[in-house]
Design a protein around this motif. Sequence first.
Motif, mmCIF file in Angstrom:
data_model
loop_
_atom_site.group_PDB
_atom_site.id
_atom_site.type_symbol
_atom_site.label_atom_id
_atom_site.label_comp_id
_atom_site.label_asym_id
_atom_site.label_seq_id
_atom_site.Cartn_x
_atom_site.Cartn_y
_atom_site.Cartn_z
ATOM 1 N N VAL A 91 15.053 31.580 16.376
ATOM 2 C CA VAL A 91 14.779 32.479 17.497
ATOM 3 C C VAL A 91 16.043 32.720 18.302
ATOM 4 O O VAL A 91 16.318 33.840 18.747
ATOM 5 C CB VAL A 91 13.658 31.895 18.369
ATOM 6 N N THR A 92 16.844 31.657 18.489
ATOM 7 C CA THR A 92 18.065 31.797 19.267
ATOM 8 C C THR A 92 18.974 32.854 18.655
ATOM 9 O O THR A 92 19.532 33.710 19.351
ATOM 10 C CB THR A 92 18.814 30.453 19.330
ATOM 11 N N ALA A 93 19.109 32.820 17.326
ATOM 12 C CA ALA A 93 19.974 33.795 16.663
ATOM 13 C C ALA A 93 19.420 35.205 16.819
ATOM 14 O O ALA A 93 20.183 36.165 17.000
ATOM 15 C CB ALA A 93 20.101 33.444 15.177
ATOM 16 N N ILE A 94 18.103 35.327 16.774
ATOM 17 C CA ILE A 94 17.502 36.659 16.926
ATOM 18 C C ILE A 94 17.765 37.196 18.322
ATOM 19 O O ILE A 94 18.119 38.366 18.510
ATOM 20 C CB ILE A 94 15.987 36.589 16.641
ATOM 21 N N VAL A 95 17.646 36.314 19.338
ATOM 22 C CA VAL A 95 17.935 36.753 20.706
ATOM 23 C C VAL A 95 19.401 37.133 20.817
ATOM 24 O O VAL A 95 19.751 38.158 21.413
ATOM 25 C CB VAL A 95 17.576 35.648 21.716
ATOM 26 N N ALA A 96 20.257 36.310 20.224
ATOM 27 C CA ALA A 96 21.692 36.579 20.309
ATOM 28 C C ALA A 96 22.013 37.947 19.730
ATOM 29 O O ALA A 96 22.845 38.690 20.264
ATOM 30 C CB ALA A 96 22.469 35.486 19.570
ATOM 31 N N ALA A 97 21.339 38.322 18.655
ATOM 32 C CA ALA A 97 21.621 39.597 18.018
ATOM 33 C C ALA A 97 21.165 40.770 18.867
ATOM 34 O O ALA A 97 21.593 41.900 18.640
ATOM 35 C CB ALA A 97 20.926 39.644 16.659
ATOM 36 N N GLN A 98 20.288 40.517 19.842
ATOM 37 C CA GLN A 98 19.779 41.630 20.651
ATOM 38 C C GLN A 98 20.553 41.810 21.945
ATOM 39 O O GLN A 98 20.217 42.690 22.748
ATOM 40 C CB GLN A 98 18.303 41.395 21.009
ATOM 41 N N GLN A 99 21.574 40.967 22.198
ATOM 42 C CA GLN A 99 22.293 41.073 23.464
ATOM 43 C C GLN A 99 23.197 42.296 23.464
ATOM 44 O O GLN A 99 23.488 42.883 22.435
ATOM 45 C CB GLN A 99 23.120 39.804 23.701
ATOM 46 N N GLY A 100 23.632 42.674 24.674
ATOM 47 C CA GLY A 100 24.609 43.757 24.786
ATOM 48 C C GLY A 100 23.983 45.097 25.090
ATOM 49 O O GLY A 100 24.490 46.135 24.676
ATOM 50 N N GLY A 101 22.861 45.118 25.787
ATOM 51 C CA GLY A 101 22.300 46.413 26.192
ATOM 52 C C GLY A 101 20.922 46.633 25.625
ATOM 53 O O GLY A 101 20.551 46.068 24.601
ATOM 54 N N ILE A 102 20.184 47.466 26.323
ATOM 55 C CA ILE A 102 18.780 47.654 26.000
ATOM 56 C C ILE A 102 18.604 48.283 24.624
ATOM 57 O O ILE A 102 17.593 48.087 23.957
ATOM 58 C CB ILE A 102 18.119 48.489 27.113
ATOM 59 N N GLU A 103 19.618 49.054 24.170
ATOM 60 C CA GLU A 103 19.451 49.739 22.881
ATOM 61 C C GLU A 103 19.565 48.773 21.714
ATOM 62 O O GLU A 103 19.244 49.134 20.591
ATOM 63 C CB GLU A 103 20.460 50.887 22.754
ATOM 64 N N HIS A 104 19.975 47.506 21.979
ATOM 65 C CA HIS A 104 20.040 46.526 20.894
ATOM 66 C C HIS A 104 18.735 45.774 20.703
ATOM 67 O O HIS A 104 18.612 44.979 19.790
ATOM 68 C CB HIS A 104 21.160 45.507 21.161
#
Lengths: 213, 301, 181
Positions: free
Chosen positions: B163-176
Amino acid sequence: MKEELLKRTVKGPDGVEFEVEPLRDYYCEAAPTVMPGAYIKIVEDLFNWARAESLWILGFGTGCGAIEMRPLMTPRFDAYRYGIQWRPTPRQANLLVISGYLSVKTLKRAIRAYEQMQNPKYVVGLGSCTINGGMYWDSYNTIKRLDQYLPVDLYITGCMPRPEALLAGFDDLKNLIRAGQAEGANQYAENFDWYKANQKQVIHDWDMPDYNW
Amino acid sequence: MQFDWMKIPYALLTLFIVVNFGMILTALVAKIAARVGRRRGIRIWQNYADLFKNYGLRSSITHGAMFYLGPVFRLTGGIGLLLFVPTIYGSYVFSNLSFAGDLILALYFIFFGTLGMALGAAESGHPHAAIGVSRGLSQVTTAELPLALAVFSVALQYHTLSVTAIVAAQQGGIEHWTLFTNPFAVAAAMLAFLGSMMRPPFDVVSAPQEIPIGPPTEYHSSYLAMMQTNRAIFPIAKIVVYMNLFFGGAASWPVFCLKVFLIYMVSVFIGVVFPRFRVEQSIRWFLIWALPLGVLAIVLV
Amino acid sequence: MMRELHERLKCLFPLGELTEQRRGPPNELAFVSLPGAYLRPALLHLRDLEGFTHLVLLTAVDWLEEGQFQLTYLLSNRTQARDIGLRVFLPRDGATMASIHDLWPTAATYQRELREMFGIDFPDSPGVNDDFILEGWIDMPPYRRDFDTKRFAAENFSQRPGRTTTDPEQHMKAKLYPGEN
């Protein structure tokens, strides 16, 4: 006593014969015991506060008075905002409202429902029928004094009492509980024989154990 | 592998915060739903009074070992779900006991409580409990299918089960957020979410009016109090999973509270507007509307 | 209309006088008495040929002084909005009547109630001897007029002391016309 409640031998589908005694199978016969409150006063006070603020009424209308309890649930009077709500099972309820006249047949069910509730539990008699029989004072099948059969914490007079009167009554009950004076369940356990004798005096076909759980 | 013992008290701290947050949030939601019905609604601390009252009842009866274990399993489901998923992204204190394959464990825990309840309620021997459990299990199972598909789709998309990796991949703005990178998975999962929140139109399982309250019919005092505790924890824990998978996670408590509240409100909005489904209707609804979305999400990824 | 029906029926059954309670049409209501032996053919005739398809109620009256029970079978003709009540008198001692549960299944419930409350027996009616409302009743059937309900209540139930009753007539007289006694 009804035939299906008698002790008998039954042959199961696999051919094994075994004995059935419904009264013992379905119920626990241990008499209620007096259960003291928490030893530390502040804990008991906290619990009493919680009990007062969370009155769960058993949804069991015994007579015409139940019609006055319905508006309490609906937006007009909305008793839930005072922490009063209705539960459909006696296991979870801690307040039994005897709403109006109580016929002997209903008394039997009311006793069973009351005994299935968990200590501490409270009984409120609603309407004059529970106090002295009301307009059914000479009726052949309604009881005249509720406190002979169940330990009553509070009576609300009227025929019928309006929902406002019920709300005021519940407020008084809350004060009693908070002061630690609503110990009906323990009274019932202490005077168990007296209550049972009174109950059996009017219920002539007693076909259940003396105590149901 | 070195286990960091400090994680345990930190995880308990998370649990404490979430329990209180859950108690107040469910009361708030009940108040909002009451206002829709033109009632004033319960007091915001009502859940605490109910909980103390139930723990404070002096007597309780049992129907056997499984009867005890039912609420325990249910609570385990809620706590386990919460503890094995990072609550706050990037925070050491609130990352809980998350590990590389926690996504699978989370899926398991979502179902765990219902199964435990089924065993416990069946032991109570009450017919209403049996009806409630059979309704509950069939509905939760069909609601779980689209969720599982959506979760697999997300796992495929990010090539990880952490889950941590999935959250990490979504960082950097709402479009991610997965919401925009994999909308079909999110849609399927949100429909499944409605089915497991115990709100209309999918609340026939506990149906307080038709069958007296379903599975918990025989539960009282401390048993019921444990289930109430779980009722505070479980929705929050589940929303945390959803938030992490689909809505970019939360990096701080204020963001956490806001996102959890908004996701919860989705089910509340739908709940106050729509009437209740019967079980066979809701099963059909999940299979017709939610399941194809889940399949589509898998295919497109 | 009701009179026409009465004339027609009189050729077939030994009917008594017609008591018209409500003249119509519509909403006619009339009562007629007949011997118990003719009840069944009369009911069948009314049901199948005259359109009285609905059994509204079956009830009893205790004529204590005459030593008789009166059974009233109230039938309704829905299409013509007419009701007719058939009255049958039975001796009060060992009162027994033929069951009509095969004509209207609902009659079985009425007959069970009459059995319990008045002690009128209906042999062959299903479940007629089962408890209906009372459970574990120990006295005579309570709707019989010689049953003293006040005495029964006083003996069986504990009363709360201190209850007073006022005669309504005297009370209102004292209230409305004080000083006229």
